[in-house]
Design an enzyme around this catalytic site. Sequence first.
Site, short mmCIF file in Angstrom:
data_model
loop_
_atom_site.label_atom_id
_atom_site.label_comp_id
_atom_site.label_asym_id
_atom_site.label_seq_id
_atom_site.Cartn_x
_atom_site.Cartn_y
_atom_site.Cartn_z
N ARG A 1 -3.10 33.13 -7.74
CA ARG A 1 -2.04 32.37 -8.58
C ARG A 1 -0.85 32.25 -6.83
NH1 ARG A 1 -1.28 34.81 -14.68
NH2 ARG A 1 -0.64 36.42 -12.77
N ARG A 2 -0.83 34.10 -6.20
CA ARG A 2 0.27 33.73 -5.99
C ARG A 2 -0.14 33.63 -4.20
NH1 ARG A 2 2.24 39.32 -8.22
NH2 ARG A 2 -0.59 39.80 -8.00
N VAL B 1 -7.45 31.21 -12.97
CA VAL B 1 -8.18 31.26 -13.35
C VAL B 1 -8.49 30.94 -14.72
CG1 VAL B 1 -9.31 33.61 -12.01
CG2 VAL B 1 -8.23 33.99 -14.12
N TYR C 1 -6.49 43.50 -26.17
CA TYR C 1 -6.98 43.97 -24.53
C TYR C 1 -8.34 44.72 -24.60
CZ TYR C 1 -7.13 45.79 -19.91
OH TYR C 1 -8.24 46.13 -18.97
N LYS D 1 -12.06 43.30 -22.96
CA LYS D 1 -13.29 43.66 -21.69
C LYS D 1 -15.01 44.30 -22.83
CE LYS D 1 -10.72 43.77 -18.28
NZ LYS D 1 -11.01 43.68 -16.85
N PRO E 1 -13.69 51.06 -14.40
CA PRO E 1 -12.64 52.54 -14.03
C PRO E 1 -11.63 52.83 -15.30
CG PRO E 1 -12.48 49.82 -13.57
CD PRO E 1 -12.86 49.65 -13.67
N THR F 1 -1.65 50.76 -10.67
CA THR F 1 -1.79 49.53 -9.88
C THR F 1 -0.69 48.86 -10.61
OG1 THR F 1 -3.21 48.00 -11.57
CG2 THR F 1 -3.98 48.96 -9.46
P1 NDP Z 1 -2.67 44.32 -10.71
O1 NDP Z 1 -2.12 43.51 -11.60
O2 NDP Z 1 -2.47 44.48 -9.52
O3 NDP Z 1 -4.00 42.96 -10.29
C1 NDP Z 1 -4.12 41.66 -11.02
C2 NDP Z 1 -4.61 40.56 -10.20
O4 NDP Z 1 -5.49 40.00 -10.99
C3 NDP Z 1 -3.77 40.12 -9.26
O5 NDP Z 1 -4.31 39.98 -8.09
C4 NDP Z 1 -3.73 38.79 -10.37
O6 NDP Z 1 -2.79 37.67 -9.36
C5 NDP Z 1 -4.97 38.55 -11.21
N1 NDP Z 1 -4.85 37.43 -11.86
C6 NDP Z 1 -4.02 37.89 -13.06
N2 NDP Z 1 -4.08 36.93 -14.00
C7 NDP Z 1 -4.45 35.56 -13.35
C8 NDP Z 1 -5.05 34.43 -13.30
N3 NDP Z 1 -4.27 33.68 -14.72
N4 NDP Z 1 -5.58 33.91 -11.82
C9 NDP Z 1 -5.92 34.04 -11.40
N5 NDP Z 1 -5.66 35.22 -11.39
C10 NDP Z 1 -4.99 36.15 -11.86
O7 NDP Z 1 -3.75 44.63 -11.69
P2 NDP Z 1 -5.52 45.88 -11.54
O8 NDP Z 1 -5.78 45.38 -10.07
O9 NDP Z 1 -5.24 46.83 -11.48
O10 NDP Z 1 -6.38 44.82 -12.74
C11 NDP Z 1 -7.68 44.28 -11.66
C12 NDP Z 1 -8.62 44.09 -13.26
O11 NDP Z 1 -9.44 45.88 -12.87
C13 NDP Z 1 -8.80 43.98 -14.05
O12 NDP Z 1 -9.33 43.24 -14.77
C14 NDP Z 1 -7.69 44.94 -15.45
O13 NDP Z 1 -7.79 44.35 -16.51
C15 NDP Z 1 -8.98 46.25 -14.71
N6 NDP Z 1 -8.48 47.16 -15.08
C16 NDP Z 1 -7.56 47.87 -14.65
C17 NDP Z 1 -7.56 49.01 -14.99
C18 NDP Z 1 -6.02 49.92 -14.59
O14 NDP Z 1 -5.61 50.90 -14.81
N7 NDP Z 1 -5.49 49.10 -13.81
C19 NDP Z 1 -8.15 49.60 -15.09
C20 NDP Z 1 -9.46 49.34 -15.78
C21 NDP Z 1 -10.25 48.27 -15.61
P3 NDP Z 1 -1.71 36.93 -8.91
O15 NDP Z 1 -0.46 37.16 -10.06
O16 NDP Z 1 -1.62 36.29 -7.83
O17 NDP Z 1 -3.29 35.75 -10.24
C1 8X3 Z 2 -6.74 49.69 -18.13
C2 8X3 Z 2 -7.23 51.18 -18.04
O1 8X3 Z 2 -6.50 53.00 -20.52
O2 8X3 Z 2 -4.74 51.13 -20.18
O3 8X3 Z 2 -7.58 49.03 -17.98
O4 8X3 Z 2 -6.55 50.27 -21.03
S1 8X3 Z 2 -6.69 51.47 -20.08
#
Ligand code: NDP
Ligand code: 8X3
Length: 254
Positions: free
Chosen positions: A34-35, A61, A152, A156, A182, A187
């Site tokens: 989105r950014r 999305v 959440y 998932k 993961p 992040t």
């Molecule tokens: P970040 O917050 O660093 O990244 C999230 C990304 O998702 C950003 O690029 C954001 O882009 C995008 N995003 C969020 N909402 C929207 C939206 N409505 N439309 C379009 N893009 C969107 O988090 P992570 O990299 O950690 O997360 C990425 C994925 O990994 C997620 O699905 C998360 O659930 C999953 N995950 C993360 C874990 C963790 O511990 N970090 C562990 C397991 C899974 P923008 O804001 O520009 O739209």
């Molecule tokens: C992100 C990892 O453990 O914070 O999916 O739910 S946790």
Amino acid sequence: MKKTVLITGATSGIGKACAQKFAANNFDVIITGRREPLLTGISAELEEKYSITCTALCFDVQDKAAVFSAAEELGKMNLKIDILINNAGLALGRDAFDKADLDDWQTMIDTNLSGLLYTSRAFIPFIIQSKGHIINIGSVAGREVYENGNVYCATKFAVDALTRSMRIDLLKYGIKVTSVNPGAVETAFSEVRFKGDNIKAEAAYKGYTPLSQEDVAESVFWCSTQPPHVCINDLSLTCLQQANAQVFFKDGEQ
Ligand code: NDP
Ligand code: 8X3
């Protein structure tokens, strides 16, 4: 022949690391989020550093019409997609079921579930054409629930169910479908979950060495580079100090 990967949520974290990993390996990359300013910056950086083509598409999305119009735009540009990485997602809040904010629940459902459905349906025609690969970013939270994880975790779990369903329904097209799940990755995820409360966000990664976004990108890339007859169904990874969605062994514990 040069391949193209489309990554949703590539402005930060795992998605951004995937964009870097694939670009570094000579893939053309389509990044979304989105950014817009972040997309523009990342796109310029990847093109300059790796001499690949990086196309940036700015959309939410959750917005069905915007997702389908982005797909239409790609079609008009005659772009192909070999790999779709459904990564965009978030957690909002970590509250007990009886106290959690209903709007937080709705946003997680709209993003992690509806968003993944929209992007999958909109981009699947490209993947059918290329006999390509869909990689959904799930989580250990989609395998086991944890206290105050409620919605959440449910989103998932849904990603896991949809990954399995896609694998069955798309089998006839010769498409690979994988989920990468993961554990804790450092992040912006916790910053978003705790709505900018940095103390809570930092505490989420205290006392252990979490996965990095690059660790996850490495696994995603590995899944996508197996021989043509091999489909990794799901790959779960945690850091050494995490056993599952609930159990950590933190520094100083005996
Ligand atoms: P970040 O917050 O660093 O990244 C999230 C990304 O998702 C950003 O690029 C954001 O882009 C995008 N995003 C969020 N909402 C929207 C939206 N409505 N439309 C379009 N893009 C969107 O988090 P992570 O990299 O950690 O997360 C990425 C994925 O990994 C997620 O699905 C998360 O659930 C999953 N995950 C993360 C874990 C963790 O511990 N970090 C562990 C397991 C899974 P923008 O804001 O520009 O739209
Ligand atoms: C992100 C990892 O453990 O914070 O999916 O739910 S946790």
